[in-house]
Design an enzyme around this catalytic site. Structure first.
Site, PDB file in Angstrom:
ATOM      1  CE  LYS A 153      74.252  15.530  56.867  1.00  0.00           C
ATOM      2  NZ  LYS A 153      73.448  14.476  57.487  1.00  0.00           N
ATOM      3  CD  GLU A 228      80.261  10.519  42.248  1.00  0.00           C
ATOM      4  OE1 GLU A 228      79.434  10.026  41.453  1.00  0.00           O
ATOM      5  OE2 GLU A 228      81.434  10.708  41.958  1.00  0.00           O
ATOM      6  CB  CYS A 262      73.029   6.452  42.539  1.00  0.00           C
ATOM      7  SG  CYS A 262      74.583   5.657  42.941  1.00  0.00           S
ATOM      8  CD  GLU A 354      67.712   8.601  41.884  1.00  0.00           C
ATOM      9  OE1 GLU A 354      67.592   9.675  42.507  1.00  0.00           O
ATOM     10  OE2 GLU A 354      68.782   7.996  41.778  1.00  0.00           O
TER      11      GLU A 354
HETATM   12  P1  NAD Z   1      69.684  13.462  50.015  1.00  0.00           P
HETATM   13  O1  NAD Z   1      70.178  14.344  48.930  1.00  0.00           O
HETATM   14  O2  NAD Z   1      68.362  13.725  50.600  1.00  0.00           O
HETATM   15  O3  NAD Z   1      70.703  13.480  51.242  1.00  0.00           O
HETATM   16  C1  NAD Z   1      72.081  13.183  51.081  1.00  0.00           C
HETATM   17  C2  NAD Z   1      72.855  13.792  52.231  1.00  0.00           C
HETATM   18  O4  NAD Z   1      72.759  15.212  52.139  1.00  0.00           O
HETATM   19  C3  NAD Z   1      72.333  13.417  53.611  1.00  0.00           C
HETATM   20  O5  NAD Z   1      73.411  13.244  54.486  1.00  0.00           O
HETATM   21  C4  NAD Z   1      71.524  14.643  53.998  1.00  0.00           C
HETATM   22  O6  NAD Z   1      71.411  14.808  55.383  1.00  0.00           O
HETATM   23  C5  NAD Z   1      72.343  15.756  53.376  1.00  0.00           C
HETATM   24  N1  NAD Z   1      71.615  17.006  53.135  1.00  0.00           N
HETATM   25  C6  NAD Z   1      70.278  17.186  52.990  1.00  0.00           C
HETATM   26  N2  NAD Z   1      69.996  18.487  52.798  1.00  0.00           N
HETATM   27  C7  NAD Z   1      71.172  19.145  52.797  1.00  0.00           C
HETATM   28  C8  NAD Z   1      71.546  20.500  52.615  1.00  0.00           C
HETATM   29  N3  NAD Z   1      70.637  21.452  52.407  1.00  0.00           N
HETATM   30  N4  NAD Z   1      72.862  20.821  52.649  1.00  0.00           N
HETATM   31  C9  NAD Z   1      73.794  19.878  52.826  1.00  0.00           C
HETATM   32  N5  NAD Z   1      73.504  18.567  53.019  1.00  0.00           N
HETATM   33  C10 NAD Z   1      72.208  18.202  52.996  1.00  0.00           C
HETATM   34  O7  NAD Z   1      69.796  11.985  49.431  1.00  0.00           O
HETATM   35  P2  NAD Z   1      69.336  10.625  50.110  1.00  0.00           P
HETATM   36  O8  NAD Z   1      67.861  10.580  50.082  1.00  0.00           O
HETATM   37  O9  NAD Z   1      70.055  10.421  51.409  1.00  0.00           O
HETATM   38  O10 NAD Z   1      69.956   9.571  49.069  1.00  0.00           O
HETATM   39  C11 NAD Z   1      69.325   9.235  47.900  1.00  0.00           C
HETATM   40  C12 NAD Z   1      69.909   9.997  46.718  1.00  0.00           C
HETATM   41  O11 NAD Z   1      71.312   9.834  46.652  1.00  0.00           O
HETATM   42  C13 NAD Z   1      69.394   9.488  45.389  1.00  0.00           C
HETATM   43  O12 NAD Z   1      69.055  10.545  44.544  1.00  0.00           O
HETATM   44  C14 NAD Z   1      70.566   8.706  44.825  1.00  0.00           C
HETATM   45  O13 NAD Z   1      70.568   8.580  43.428  1.00  0.00           O
HETATM   46  C15 NAD Z   1      71.708   9.493  45.326  1.00  0.00           C
HETATM   47  N6  NAD Z   1      72.924   8.686  45.332  1.00  0.00           N
HETATM   48  C16 NAD Z   1      73.898   8.936  44.404  1.00  0.00           C
HETATM   49  C17 NAD Z   1      75.036   8.145  44.376  1.00  0.00           C
HETATM   50  C18 NAD Z   1      76.128   8.400  43.357  1.00  0.00           C
HETATM   51  O14 NAD Z   1      77.242   7.965  43.603  1.00  0.00           O
HETATM   52  N7  NAD Z   1      75.869   9.083  42.256  1.00  0.00           N
HETATM   53  C19 NAD Z   1      75.183   7.102  45.272  1.00  0.00           C
HETATM   54  C20 NAD Z   1      74.173   6.869  46.189  1.00  0.00           C
HETATM   55  C21 NAD Z   1      73.048   7.677  46.231  1.00  0.00           C
END
Ligand code: NAD
Length: 452
Positions: A153, A228, A262, A354
């Site tokens: 997804k 992650e 991240c 963040e």
């Molecule tokens: P997000 O948590 O809003 O969304 C991530 C994914 O989760 C998306 O596909 C979203 O549709 C899905 N999602 C949202 N609500 C959900 C739910 N209730 N159940 C299951 N899935 C759900 O994050 P974002 O805004 O897309 O990305 C930014 C964040 O990702 C930042 O906090 C960043 O630090 C983190 N990030 C971490 C890494 C790592 O490897 N540690 C890498 C990249 C980004």
């Protein structure tokens, strides 16, 4: 219901796609479940060959994929090209890893004891919008290599490269049903994957907040999860470092991908005796970051992902923040935000949360113990850098920092063959390298009696 996909640099609509709901998510899980017995039975040699063919197709479509990613995320084309290169390398690596994860034989009385690494079954992979294709590949490579089938997804904002990758997987000969991409809302499709009884594991990358809800949702079916999550990493600069090198590199450790990374070293900790000199060098280096059209080869930073995200980032530099430097952005359309340097202490909001945008906080420290204390004073523990010419200190500090991925006299810590992942609220489990295979397989122990 539809998903409108926008170019963040121009605000133009790139695509309008149907938004999947629970039924489509269930159907994708059903297809993955049906495909699992045959996929796990593919010989290691043939599974490796199929992954290698996918890697080769990614190489052949390198420019096409880089343009899709650059247009959809607003990231500079040079960075997008490097990311697609990494995606191909990831599939090459896991093609080679298929037959290199061995079981053990363990000395026991009365027979032979052996272990096997079994695939989990159907795995749900949920990825964010900042590195859509890269992060997908970090999960797909080990998941498929271990013999699992997948429902992927992508984030609603950036589904285009994952959809193209699924087409390439079919072209590579990976059977129908093995890799399924479902475009839909996280709260609907993501949530359904987390709760679905036929999904054995969730590989999640995203915010700590959503990661927490994934962990809670997975409890109902005792689903395996790897998370992650977010970061607030420290770039620790000691006075005995090569200050010119450290300052020249620091902007790219936080403004790369417009700070939507991240691993962003968004807290720059500088020893007091070198603070003024380093701050001057850092401002000069930040002034040199080339912000503009992501399609131009020389561009180093593009816009933020969306208008809503720009609002969030802006909220960090409003009233009371001590701004040291604000860069320029192109006018007109696009979700632009300037490179911004602020001075702070570690207890201010800018140093605790963040930002996920091009904003870095400079924080002074007294000595080595103070640097370690400040660097660790955060709920996160993903990444970080240490700059010093004292090798013993470099290793002492590296061992003391509560962080999963560190670099010394460098800000580069993500590689195909080395483990990547967080401590503390940055998550758990490791991606990349041979370590990632642990997260996509289960150890089975078999005792075979030799007595008659
Ligand atoms: P997000 O948590 O809003 O969304 C991530 C994914 O989760 C998306 O596909 C979203 O549709 C899905 N999602 C949202 N609500 C959900 C739910 N209730 N159940 C299951 N899935 C759900 O994050 P974002 O805004 O897309 O990305 C930014 C964040 O990702 C930042 O906090 C960043 O630090 C983190 N990030 C971490 C890494 C790592 O490897 N540690 C890498 C990249 C980004």
């Amino acid at each position: 219901m539809t998903v409108t996909v926008v170019n963040p640099a121009t605000e133009e609509t790139l695509a309008t796609l149907p938004s999947a709901g629970v039924d489509e998510a269930d159907a994708a899980v059903g297809r993955a479940k049906a495909a699992f017995p045959a996929w796990r039975a593919v010989s290691p040699r043939d599974r490796g060959r199929l992954l290698r063919r996918l890697a080769t197709l990614v190489e052949e479509h390198h420019e096409d994929l880089a343009r899709i990613e650059s247009d959809n995320v607003g990231k500079p084309i040079a960075g997008a090209r490097a990311e697609v290169g990494m995606v191909a390398d990831v599939f090459h690596f896991y093609a080679g890893a298929v037959d290199k994860r061995h079981g053990e034989t363990i000395p026991v009385a009365g027979g032979v004891d052996m272990t096997f690494r079994e695939p989990l079954g159907v795995v749900g992979l949920i990825v964010p919008w900042n590195f859509p294709l890269n992060i997908s590949s970090w999960k797909l490579g080990p998941a498929l290599a271990c013999g699992n089938t997948v429902v992927l997804k992508p984030a609603e904002l950036t589904p285009l490269s994952a959809l193209r990758l699924a087409e390439l997987a079919l072209e590579a000969g990976i059977p129908e049903g093995v890799l399924n991409v479902v475009v839909g809302k996280g709260s609907v499709v993501g949530r359904r994957l987390v709760e679905h009884p036929d999904v054995a594991k969730i590989g999640f990358t995203g915010s700590t907040e959503v990661g927490r809800s994934v962990m809670e949702g997975a409890a109902g079916t005792i689903k395996r999860v790897t998370l992650e999550l977010g970061g607030k990493s420290a770039n620790v600069v000691f006075a005995d470092a090569d200050l010119e090198r450290a300052a020249a590199a620091a902007p790219y450790a936080v403004f790369d991908n417009a700070g939507q990374d991240c691993c962003a070293r968004s807290r720059i900790l500088v020893e007091k005796s070198a603070y003024d000199r380093f701050a001057d060098l850092l401002v000069t280096a930040t002034r040199g970051v080339r912000v503009g059209d992501p399609r131009a080869d020389e561009t180093e930073m593009g816009p933020l992902i969306s208008a809503a995200h720009r609002e969030t980032v802006s909220s960090f530099v409003e009233n009371g923040v001590r701004t040291l430097f604000t860069g320029d952005t192109p006018g007109g359309k696009g979700f632009w935000f300037p490179c911004t340097l602020v001075e702070a202490t570690n207890d201010e909001r800018i140093a605790r949360e963040e930002v996920f945008g091009p904003v870095a906080a400079l924080i002074p420290f007294e000595d080595e113990a103070d640097a370690i204390r400040i660097a660790n004073d955060t709920p996160y523990g993903l990444s970080g850098s240490i700059w010093t010419r004292n090798g013993a200190r470099a290793l002492r500090v590296a061992r003391a920092l509560e962080s999963g991925v560190l670099s010394i006299n460098s800000n580069s810590s993500v590689r195909v063959s080395t483990p990547f992942g967080g401590f503390k609220q940055s998550g758990f489990g490791r991606e990349l390298g041979m370590h990632a295979l642990d997260g996509y397989s289960e150890v089975k122990n078999v005792f075979y009696s030799t007595e008659e």
